[in-house]
Design a protein around this motif. Structure first.
Motif, short mmCIF file in Angstrom:
data_model
loop_
_atom_site.label_atom_id
_atom_site.label_comp_id
_atom_site.label_asym_id
_atom_site.label_seq_id
_atom_site.Cartn_x
_atom_site.Cartn_y
_atom_site.Cartn_z
N GLU A 116 40.99 43.21 50.06
CA GLU A 116 42.14 43.04 50.94
C GLU A 116 43.35 43.70 50.27
N SER A 117 44.29 44.09 51.09
CA SER A 117 45.53 44.70 50.61
C SER A 117 46.68 43.77 50.97
N PRO A 118 47.01 42.84 50.08
CA PRO A 118 48.10 41.90 50.37
C PRO A 118 49.45 42.62 50.45
N THR A 119 50.40 41.95 51.06
CA THR A 119 51.76 42.48 51.11
C THR A 119 52.33 42.53 49.70
N PRO A 120 53.39 43.28 49.47
CA PRO A 120 54.02 43.29 48.12
C PRO A 120 54.39 41.88 47.63
N ALA A 121 54.91 41.04 48.51
CA ALA A 121 55.26 39.67 48.10
C ALA A 121 54.01 38.88 47.71
N GLU A 122 52.92 39.08 48.44
CA GLU A 122 51.67 38.39 48.11
C GLU A 122 51.08 38.91 46.81
N ARG A 124 52.86 40.09 44.31
CA ARG A 124 53.71 39.51 43.28
C ARG A 124 53.29 38.07 42.98
N ALA A 125 53.10 37.27 44.03
CA ALA A 125 52.68 35.88 43.83
C ALA A 125 51.33 35.81 43.11
N PHE A 126 50.40 36.68 43.50
CA PHE A 126 49.09 36.73 42.86
C PHE A 126 49.23 37.10 41.38
N ALA A 127 50.03 38.12 41.09
CA ALA A 127 50.23 38.55 39.70
C ALA A 127 50.89 37.44 38.89
N ASP A 128 51.92 36.82 39.43
CA ASP A 128 52.62 35.75 38.73
C ASP A 128 51.67 34.60 38.40
N LEU A 129 50.91 34.15 39.38
CA LEU A 129 49.97 33.05 39.17
C LEU A 129 48.91 33.43 38.15
N SER A 130 48.37 34.63 38.27
CA SER A 130 47.33 35.07 37.34
C SER A 130 47.85 35.09 35.90
N ILE A 131 49.02 35.66 35.71
CA ILE A 131 49.59 35.74 34.36
C ILE A 131 49.89 34.37 33.81
N VAL A 132 50.58 33.55 34.58
CA VAL A 132 50.97 32.21 34.10
C VAL A 132 49.74 31.38 33.76
N ASN A 133 48.72 31.45 34.59
CA ASN A 133 47.48 30.73 34.30
C ASN A 133 46.90 31.16 32.95
N GLU A 134 46.79 32.45 32.76
CA GLU A 134 46.17 32.94 31.52
C GLU A 134 47.04 32.66 30.30
N LEU A 135 48.35 32.67 30.46
CA LEU A 135 49.22 32.34 29.33
C LEU A 135 48.99 30.90 28.88
N ASP A 136 48.82 29.99 29.83
CA ASP A 136 48.56 28.60 29.46
C ASP A 136 47.25 28.47 28.70
N VAL A 137 46.22 29.12 29.18
CA VAL A 137 44.91 29.06 28.51
C VAL A 137 45.00 29.72 27.13
N TYR A 138 45.64 30.86 27.06
CA TYR A 138 45.81 31.60 25.80
C TYR A 138 46.50 30.73 24.75
N GLU A 139 47.52 30.00 25.15
CA GLU A 139 48.27 29.16 24.20
C GLU A 139 47.48 27.95 23.72
N ARG A 140 46.50 27.51 24.48
CA ARG A 140 45.82 26.26 24.16
C ARG A 140 44.41 26.40 23.63
N SER A 141 43.92 27.63 23.58
CA SER A 141 42.57 27.83 23.07
C SER A 141 42.55 29.01 22.11
N ASP A 142 42.36 28.72 20.84
CA ASP A 142 42.25 29.80 19.85
C ASP A 142 41.06 30.70 20.18
N GLU A 143 39.99 30.12 20.68
CA GLU A 143 38.81 30.90 21.04
C GLU A 143 39.12 31.90 22.16
N ILE A 144 39.78 31.44 23.20
CA ILE A 144 40.14 32.32 24.31
C ILE A 144 41.17 33.34 23.86
N ALA A 145 42.12 32.92 23.06
CA ALA A 145 43.13 33.86 22.56
C ALA A 145 42.47 34.98 21.77
N ALA A 146 41.49 34.64 20.93
CA ALA A 146 40.81 35.66 20.13
C ALA A 146 39.93 36.55 21.01
#
Length: 178
Positions: A116-122, A124-146
Motif C-alpha cells: 500500500e502507498s499511505p499518505t505522507p501523514a500516514e 510519518r506516523a508509521f515511521a514515528d511508531l516504528s522508530i519509537v518502538n525499536e528505541l524502547d526495545v533497544y534501550e531495554r535489551s542488551d541482546e537486541i541492541a547488539a
C-alpha cells in the motif's frame, strides 16, 4: 476514564501484563511507547496506536492479542485512524519495506502480501511508531541492541525526511548517531 485508561484495561484483560517482552512485560512496553510518543507531542491517534501497536502481533513479535479478523473491536476502542496505523504497523513486512521506505513510501503487508502507498501523514506516523518502538526495545535489551543496533543505525537515519523531527532527534541520541 480517559481513552488511554480504557485501552490499558483492555490490554490487561487480554493478558498483556503476563506476556514477557524486553524490559518486562508487553503491557509495560506498550505503555512506554505510548508515553514516548506523547512526549514527542504526537497526536492522540498515534499515541493510542502506540499503546496497542502489537495487538495483531508484528513481524518481530508473533504474540497476538486480537486476531486481524476482529479489527472492528480495536477500531471501536481506539478509533479508525489509530487502528489503521496499528494494522499497518503490525502487518508490515519489514524485510520488504524498511530499507526501501524513503524511496518508495510503500508498506508491504505480511497479512495480505500486497503493498500500500499511505499518505505522507500516514507514512510519518508509521515511521514515528516504528522508530519509537525499536528505541524502547533497544534501550531495554542488551541482546537486541547488539543484534539490531547496527541495522537500526543504518536504516533509521534514511527515514529522516519521513519522520517527525523530535523522533529523529531521539533516534540519533539513543542510537548515538552523529
Amino acid at each position: 476514564m480517559t481513552d488511554a485508561d480504557r485501552v490499558r484495561a483492555w490490554l490487561r484483560d487480554r493478558g498483556a501484563e503476563s506476556i514477557p517482552h524486553a524490559g518486562g512485560s508487553l503491557y509495560e512496553h506498550l505503555g512506554r511507547v505510548h508515553e514516548r510518543l506523547r512526549g514527542h507531542a504526537l497526536g492522540e491517534d498515534e499515541q493510542l496506536a502506540g499503546l496497542t501497536h502489537a495487538a495483531y502481533g508484528t513481524d518481530g513479535f508473533p504474540v497476538v492479542l486480537l486476531d486481524v479478523t476482529a479489527r472492528q473491536e480495536l477500531r471501536d476502542l481506539i478509533g479508525p485512524a489509530a487502528e489503521a496505523l496499528v494494522y499497518r504497523y503490525g502487518g508490515c513486512d519489514r524485510d520488504r519495506t524498511w530499507r526501501a521506505l524513503p524511496q518508495t513510501q510503500t508498506v508491504w503487508s505480511r497479512f495480505t502480501g500486497h503493498a500500500e502507498s499511505p499518505t505522507p501523514a500516514e507514512v510519518r506516523a508509521f515511521a514515528d511508531l516504528s522508530i519509537v518502538n525499536e528505541l524502547d526495545v533497544y534501550e531495554r535489551s542488551d541482546e537486541i541492541a547488539a543484534k539490531a543496533g547496527d541495522y537500526f543505525r543504518s536504516v533509521f537515519p534514511t527515514w529522516a525526511p519521513l519522520a517527525s523531527p523530535s523522533v529523529m532527534e531521539d533516534c540519533r541520541r539513543t542510537l548515538t548517531i552523529g
